[in-house]
Write a protein that holds these residues in place. Structure first.
Motif, short mmCIF file in Angstrom:
data_model
loop_
_atom_site.label_atom_id
_atom_site.label_comp_id
_atom_site.label_asym_id
_atom_site.label_seq_id
_atom_site.Cartn_x
_atom_site.Cartn_y
_atom_site.Cartn_z
N PHE A 129 47.44 38.17 29.13
CA PHE A 129 46.59 38.45 30.28
C PHE A 129 47.29 38.20 31.61
O PHE A 129 47.98 37.19 31.76
CB PHE A 129 45.33 37.58 30.23
CG PHE A 129 44.37 38.00 29.15
CD1 PHE A 129 43.35 38.89 29.42
CD2 PHE A 129 44.50 37.48 27.86
CE1 PHE A 129 42.46 39.28 28.41
CE2 PHE A 129 43.61 37.86 26.86
CZ PHE A 129 42.59 38.76 27.13
N ASN A 130 47.09 39.10 32.54
CA ASN A 130 47.52 38.89 33.92
C ASN A 130 46.29 38.59 34.76
O ASN A 130 45.28 39.29 34.62
CB ASN A 130 48.16 40.17 34.49
CG ASN A 130 49.44 40.53 33.76
OD1 ASN A 130 50.22 39.65 33.40
ND2 ASN A 130 49.65 41.82 33.52
N ARG A 131 46.39 37.57 35.60
CA ARG A 131 45.26 37.36 36.50
C ARG A 131 45.31 38.40 37.61
O ARG A 131 46.32 38.53 38.31
CB ARG A 131 45.25 35.96 37.11
CG ARG A 131 44.12 35.83 38.15
CD ARG A 131 43.50 34.46 38.27
NE ARG A 131 44.40 33.53 38.90
CZ ARG A 131 44.12 32.24 39.05
NH1 ARG A 131 42.98 31.74 38.60
NH2 ARG A 131 44.99 31.46 39.62
N LEU A 154 42.18 27.38 30.92
CA LEU A 154 43.57 27.54 31.36
C LEU A 154 44.35 26.23 31.34
O LEU A 154 45.55 26.21 31.16
CB LEU A 154 43.63 28.15 32.76
CG LEU A 154 42.90 29.49 32.98
CD1 LEU A 154 43.26 30.06 34.34
CD2 LEU A 154 43.23 30.50 31.88
N PHE A 197 40.85 38.92 34.89
CA PHE A 197 42.10 39.03 34.14
C PHE A 197 42.16 40.38 33.43
O PHE A 197 41.13 40.92 33.02
CB PHE A 197 42.20 37.91 33.10
CG PHE A 197 42.35 36.54 33.72
CD1 PHE A 197 41.27 35.92 34.32
CD2 PHE A 197 43.58 35.89 33.72
CE1 PHE A 197 41.39 34.67 34.92
CE2 PHE A 197 43.72 34.64 34.31
CZ PHE A 197 42.62 34.03 34.92
N GLU A 206 48.98 34.01 25.97
CA GLU A 206 49.79 33.87 27.18
C GLU A 206 48.99 34.43 28.35
O GLU A 206 48.45 35.53 28.28
CB GLU A 206 51.10 34.64 27.03
CG GLU A 206 51.98 34.54 28.26
CD GLU A 206 53.31 35.26 28.11
OE1 GLU A 206 53.89 35.23 27.00
OE2 GLU A 206 53.77 35.83 29.12
N VAL A 207 48.94 33.64 29.42
CA VAL A 207 48.24 34.06 30.63
C VAL A 207 49.19 33.87 31.80
O VAL A 207 49.88 32.86 31.89
CB VAL A 207 46.96 33.23 30.83
CG1 VAL A 207 46.36 33.46 32.22
CG2 VAL A 207 45.92 33.57 29.75
N ARG A 208 49.25 34.88 32.67
CA ARG A 208 50.13 34.75 33.85
C ARG A 208 49.30 34.66 35.11
O ARG A 208 48.40 35.47 35.33
CB ARG A 208 51.05 35.96 33.97
CG ARG A 208 52.09 36.09 32.89
CD ARG A 208 51.79 37.30 32.09
NE ARG A 208 52.84 37.56 31.11
CZ ARG A 208 53.28 38.78 30.85
NH1 ARG A 208 52.79 39.82 31.48
NH2 ARG A 208 54.20 38.95 29.94
#
Ligand code: ATP
Ligand code: MG
Length: 568
Positions: free
Chosen positions: A552-554, A358, A538, A481-483
């Motif tokens: 991805f959403n955590r 990350l 995730f 993209e990761v949130r």
């Protein structure tokens, strides 16, 4: 009781009784005394918004009871108020309820299908002298009702004859009057200490188009009159609702009694589920959406059922949470940490543990051949062999987490620092040789050498290392993209601003980053979820992901301060 439970003897039987919640105790008694022969419950939402975690509790409670007692469960839309209801919500609510695991088979009902029977029920009350048409305005009715300390005054129209009432009520139905011009009131007791019993309005004129019945009706029943009738028509035995309806119960009982239903249903109230520092009420969620703070009803930071699903919560985790909360009459507030505990527990063994970086910084293995890629075998979940393994590319340049290197480490730091050896998860031991920094002093590259003898799975045990770090091979990594989320509410201030009633919003509740992931994650599909080693669980966002480009959403991090409350 099941046969095998009986075989367990008295002790277990006693335990069984003690662990039953108060609703189950009422049901047990009813069945024992023959008040009812079976259990028949229902979930009756108003289709005026999205369902939230509180509704989930009610769904699982009602459905769970029907299942437990081998009874029946009805799905019923309480669509008696055409102002706020929409077909869109009917569909979204059905989807949510199905997802939660409640099954209604062919028992899907709409209260609006009973409008004819409700009209007849009102006529029956008029004929019994138990209802009358009043010309008082809404304001006057309020005035006449009195207060908690003063009895109400008799309605000046209460003396109308049965014939006159029948005619006027029919006129109401036939559209003779404007909205608010006349109402039908139940004749109960204007002096009752319970305000709900002071001749409540049971029908009103409203020239509105209903989402199912169109313009067939211009009179609509009030909730307190309609709900018991709906329950009685469907043969509901235990009509479970939340505490705010406790004072309405005498009216519920009055309606089913006066209408002489042979097996009247029984209303039971329990305390609503509240979550600390979380917005559940439709009104407030709507506000967050309208103000652009939340992006839609299924924004992953909300606790609507749709949002929880999007975030990556599972039906099992919500069920577990609801069970831990318990069912009671005492108002209490649950902690979000408990819900997070439930999803962690649920996913721990079910999901593969993958590697994703990350906050990346380069690690270069100086003694690795340029351009060489080795495929390593990596188990998907060390605690659950059934999940199998995958192939993981390994090469000269890797991404690692920035926090896994320190040039000058404090005591007890076992990760990378010059001179220290660590294990690269599923790969080799590496020894740090130094780092490169830019003009601001920021580390841009870390260097190391690897020991070919130490390959994971080779049985090497000549030396041990204290630290293991995760990594992703740079040349084959995918960028995604990761949130990362925090509570959308500012927890220090609490949900509502005391001065103006507005919502205290946390400005940092959503962080969007670009992460490096191992290539196997490229094809991850909407709603699929994974553990990213050390970083949490995730889930692939169904709205913003594209084929081959998952977002991805955590769901939740791996750390928890939550301790499971001690029960029996
Ligand atoms: P809200 O105002 O929070 O949106 P509501 O009570 O207006 O909820 P309804 O559609 O009338 O929503 O509720 C359907 C069922 O869900 C009712 O039986 C109600 O008692 C139950 N319910 C609603 N909120 C909760 C909650 N927080 N905890 C448990 N049950 C709830
Ligand atoms: Mg409501």
């Amino acid at each position: 009781m099941e046969k095998n439970e009986m075989l367990n003897g008295v002790e277990n039987e006693e335990k069984e009784v003690i662990s039953r919640n108060f609703i189950e105790q009422i049901i047990d008694k009813d069945l024992e005394e023959g008040v009812y022969e079976t259990v028949h419950t229902r979930f009756p939402p108003e289709p005026n918004g999205y369902l939230h975690i509180g509704h989930a509790k009610s769904i699982l409670l009602n459905y769970g009871l029907a299942e437990k007692y081998n009874g029946l469960f009805n799905m019923r839309f309480d669509d008696t108020n055409p102002t706020k209801e929409k077909v869109e919500f009917v569909n979204s609510q059905l989807e949510d309820i199905k997802w939660l695991g409640a099954k209604w088979d062919d028992r899907l009902f709409f209260a609006s299908d009973y409008f004819g029977q409700m009209y007849e029920a009102a006529v029956k009350l008029i004929k019994k002298g138990k209802a009358y048409v009043s010309d008082l305005t809404a304001d006057e009715i309020r005035e006449y009702r009195g207060t908690l300390t003063e009895p109400g005054k008799e309605d000046p129209y209460a003396g109308r004859s049965v014939e006159e009432n029948l005619e006027l009520f029919e006129n109401m139905k036939n559209g003779v009057y404007k909205d608010g011009e006349k109402v039908l009131r139940a004749r109960i007791d204007m002096a009752s200490p319970n305000m709900n019993m002071r001749d409540p309005v049971i029908y009103r004129v409203a020239h509105m188009t209903h989402h199912r019945t169109g313009d067939t009706w211009c009179i609509y029943p009030m909730y307190d009159f309609a709900h018991p009738i709906e329950d009685a028509i469907e043969g509901i035995t235990h009509s479970i609702c939340t505490l705010e309806f406790e004072d309405h119960r005498p009216l519920y009982d009055w309606v089913v009694q006066e209408l002489e239903y042979p097996h009247p249903p029984k209303q039971i109230e329990f305390a609503k589920l509240y979550l600390k520092n979380v917005v559940t009420g439709k009104r407030y969620i709507k506000k967050l959406v309208e103000d652009g703070i939340a992006d839609g009803w299924d924004d992953p930071r909300l606790v609507s059922v749709a949002a929880l699903r999007r975030r990556g919560y599972t039906p099992e985790s919500i069920k577990k949470f609801v069970e831990l909360c318990g069912v009671s009459k005492a108002q209490s507030t649950a902690d979000m940490a408990m819900l997070e505990y439930c999803i962690r527990e649920d996913l721990k063994l079910k999901r593969p543990r993958m590697m994703a970086i990350l906050d990346p910084v380069k690690l270069v293995i100086d003694n690795w051949e340029d351009g060489k890629i080795e495929m390593l075998d990596a188990p998907n979940n060390l605690e659950n062999e059934a999940l199998g393994s995958r192939q993981l590319p390994f090469g000269k340049e890797l991404w690692i987490e920035r926090e896994d290197f320190m040039e000058e480490p404090p005591k007890k730091y076992f990760r990378l620092f010059p001179g220290n050896e660590v294990r690269l998860m599923n790969a080799y031991f590496v020894t740090c040789t130094g780092c490169v920094k830019d003009e601001t002093g920021k580390v841009t590259e870390i260097h190391c050498t690897y020991d070919p003898e130490t390959k994971s799975g080779s049985g090497f045990n000549a030396r041990k290392v204290k630290g293991t770090i995760h990594w992703v091979n740079a040349s084959t990594a995918i960028e995604a993209e990761v949130r990362l989320f925090e509570n959308i509410i500012d927890e220090e201030k609490g949900v509502y601003n005391e001065e103006d009633g507005s919502i205290n919003v946390n400005p940092n509740s959503k962080t969007v980053i670009t992460a490096y992931l191992e290539p196997a994650l490229k094809e991850a599909k909407a709603y699929e979820s994974f553990q990213f080693v050390r970083n949490g669980f995730f889930c692939v966002d169904y709205k913003d992901s594209k084929d081959g480009a998952p977002v991805f959403n955590r769901i939740v991090s791996l750390k928890s301060s939550f301790v499971l409350p001690k029960n029996d």
